[in-house]
Enzyme design. Structure first.
Site, PDB file in Angstrom:
ATOM      1  N   ASP A  75      42.696  43.353  31.572  1.00  0.00           N
ATOM      2  CA  ASP A  75      41.249  43.330  31.110  1.00  0.00           C
ATOM      3  C   ASP A  75      40.290  44.577  31.835  1.00  0.00           C
ATOM      4  O   ASP A  75      41.386  45.225  32.639  1.00  0.00           O
ATOM      5  CB  ASP A  75      40.792  41.976  32.040  1.00  0.00           C
ATOM      6  N   ASN A 144      38.058  30.484  40.991  1.00  0.00           N
ATOM      7  CA  ASN A 144      37.710  29.347  40.069  1.00  0.00           C
ATOM      8  C   ASN A 144      38.914  29.003  39.097  1.00  0.00           C
ATOM      9  O   ASN A 144      38.782  28.296  38.203  1.00  0.00           O
ATOM     10  CB  ASN A 144      36.372  29.611  39.323  1.00  0.00           C
ATOM     11  N   HIS A 146      40.253  31.131  37.264  1.00  0.00           N
ATOM     12  CA  HIS A 146      40.402  32.172  36.154  1.00  0.00           C
ATOM     13  C   HIS A 146      41.690  33.052  35.986  1.00  0.00           C
ATOM     14  O   HIS A 146      42.289  33.390  36.964  1.00  0.00           O
ATOM     15  CB  HIS A 146      39.149  32.882  35.904  1.00  0.00           C
TER      16      HIS A 146
HETATM   17  C1  GLP Z   1      39.142  39.548  38.755  1.00  0.00           C
HETATM   18  C2  GLP Z   1      40.525  39.969  37.657  1.00  0.00           C
HETATM   19  C3  GLP Z   1      41.673  38.800  37.683  1.00  0.00           C
HETATM   20  C4  GLP Z   1      42.153  38.596  39.064  1.00  0.00           C
HETATM   21  C5  GLP Z   1      40.987  38.204  40.195  1.00  0.00           C
HETATM   22  C6  GLP Z   1      41.311  37.816  41.535  1.00  0.00           C
HETATM   23  O1  GLP Z   1      38.462  38.617  38.337  1.00  0.00           O
HETATM   24  N1  GLP Z   1      39.833  39.902  36.410  1.00  0.00           N
HETATM   25  O2  GLP Z   1      42.621  39.416  36.869  1.00  0.00           O
HETATM   26  O3  GLP Z   1      43.233  37.618  39.108  1.00  0.00           O
HETATM   27  O4  GLP Z   1      39.997  39.192  39.952  1.00  0.00           O
HETATM   28  O5  GLP Z   1      41.139  38.888  42.185  1.00  0.00           O
HETATM   29  P1  GLP Z   1      41.753  39.060  43.606  1.00  0.00           P
HETATM   30  O6  GLP Z   1      43.154  39.565  43.549  1.00  0.00           O
HETATM   31  O7  GLP Z   1      40.880  40.333  44.275  1.00  0.00           O
HETATM   32  O8  GLP Z   1      41.292  37.998  44.405  1.00  0.00           O
END
Ligand code: GLP
Length: 251
Positions: A75, A144, A146
């Site tokens: 992404d 959440n 995702h």
């Molecule tokens: C963002 C990214 C995700 C990632 C998530 C968690 O929203 N789009 O791909 O898994 O953050 O991030 P972190 O690893 O900083 O907790």
């Protein structure tokens, strides 16, 4: 480390990130060793900072080369300049690409500067197919549940698209942003269907702030309300988590 199976999914619970990160990184290194022309799906976020650091520090001694590796990132914020300190493009170059012998032309990240995001999403999908599909997809997880930027409610058959971020995701990612800019409210993301097409998937989550998302993904139903629960339908998917992220799971 202890292992359990939930539906088709393998869950490995590590005592700490000190043991989890090397184990996770060795899955990527092992993949590249057995297939030097691997197509790898990459993830960003703070979860992957120590992961890429381990990969960059150890790939040579493990006899691995990135010379033929092709990558597709999950992404990118939209719109965002590639050069922005907050783009996932910058993240990937800082944490991995500049530290290994990968060819820039073999790396693909959705273009946050695209004039037409639908065209960009379509050509991103076509490029994955043209590369032969993704051998190994790495994933983090939002608080959440995702994956990529597929927020709760995204259909399991979704393809790469322009997504609206939820308030909770914007708030979670805001501290990672430089002070002068605010978090974009949209992003280009692989769809859940795109992710599930990967031949192998490895999701990494650690820390107590992920415990609720882990519990919902593994202990509840398989539902679009919890995007990460979709991995339970995949033939070769794993969750690598630490004890703190596992604390909400029934024993
Ligand atoms: C963002 C990214 C995700 C990632 C998530 C968690 O929203 N789009 O791909 O898994 O953050 O991030 P972190 O690893 O900083 O907790």
């Amino acid at each position: 480390m202890r292992t359990r199976k939930i539906d088709r999914l393998t869950v490995e619970v590590y005592e700490s990130t000190e043991t989890l990160i090397p184990a996770a990184a060795r899955i990527l290194l092992g993949q590249l060793k057995s297939k030097p022309r691997s197509v790898v799906g990459l993830a960003t976020g703070s979860t992957f900072v120590p992961f890429y650091d381990f990969v960059a520090r150890h790939y040579m001694e493990e006899g691995v080369s990135f010379g033929q590796v092709v990558t597709f990132n999950l992404d990118e914020y939209f719109p965002i300049s590639r050069k922005s300190a907050d783009s996932y493009h910058t993240f990937m170059w800082e944490h991995l690409f500049s530290r290994v012998n990968i060819r820039a032309s073999n790396t693909h990240i959705p273009d946050g500067e695209a004039e037409n995001p639908s065209d960009e999403a379509r050509s991103f999908e076509q490029n994955i197919v043209a590369a032969g599909g993704i051998d190994l997809q790495l994933l983090g997880m939002g608080r959440n549940g995702h994956i990529g930027f597929n927020e709760p409610g995204t259909p399991f058959d979704s393809r790469t698209h322009l997504a609206m971020l939820t308030e909770s995701t914007i708030n979670a990612n805001a501290p990672l942003f430089s002070e002068t800019t605010s978090v974009p409210v949209r992003a280009l993301t692989m769809g859940i269907g795109t992710i599930l097409d990967a031949r192998r998937i490895v999701l990494i989550a650690y820390g107590s702030e992920k415990a609720d998302a882990v519990r919902k993904s593994l202990a509840g139903g398989v539902t679009a309300d919890v995007p990460a629960s979709s991995l339970r339908t995949h033939a070769d998917a794993m969750f690598l988590i630490d004890e703190r992220a596992a604390e909400g799971l029934p024993q």
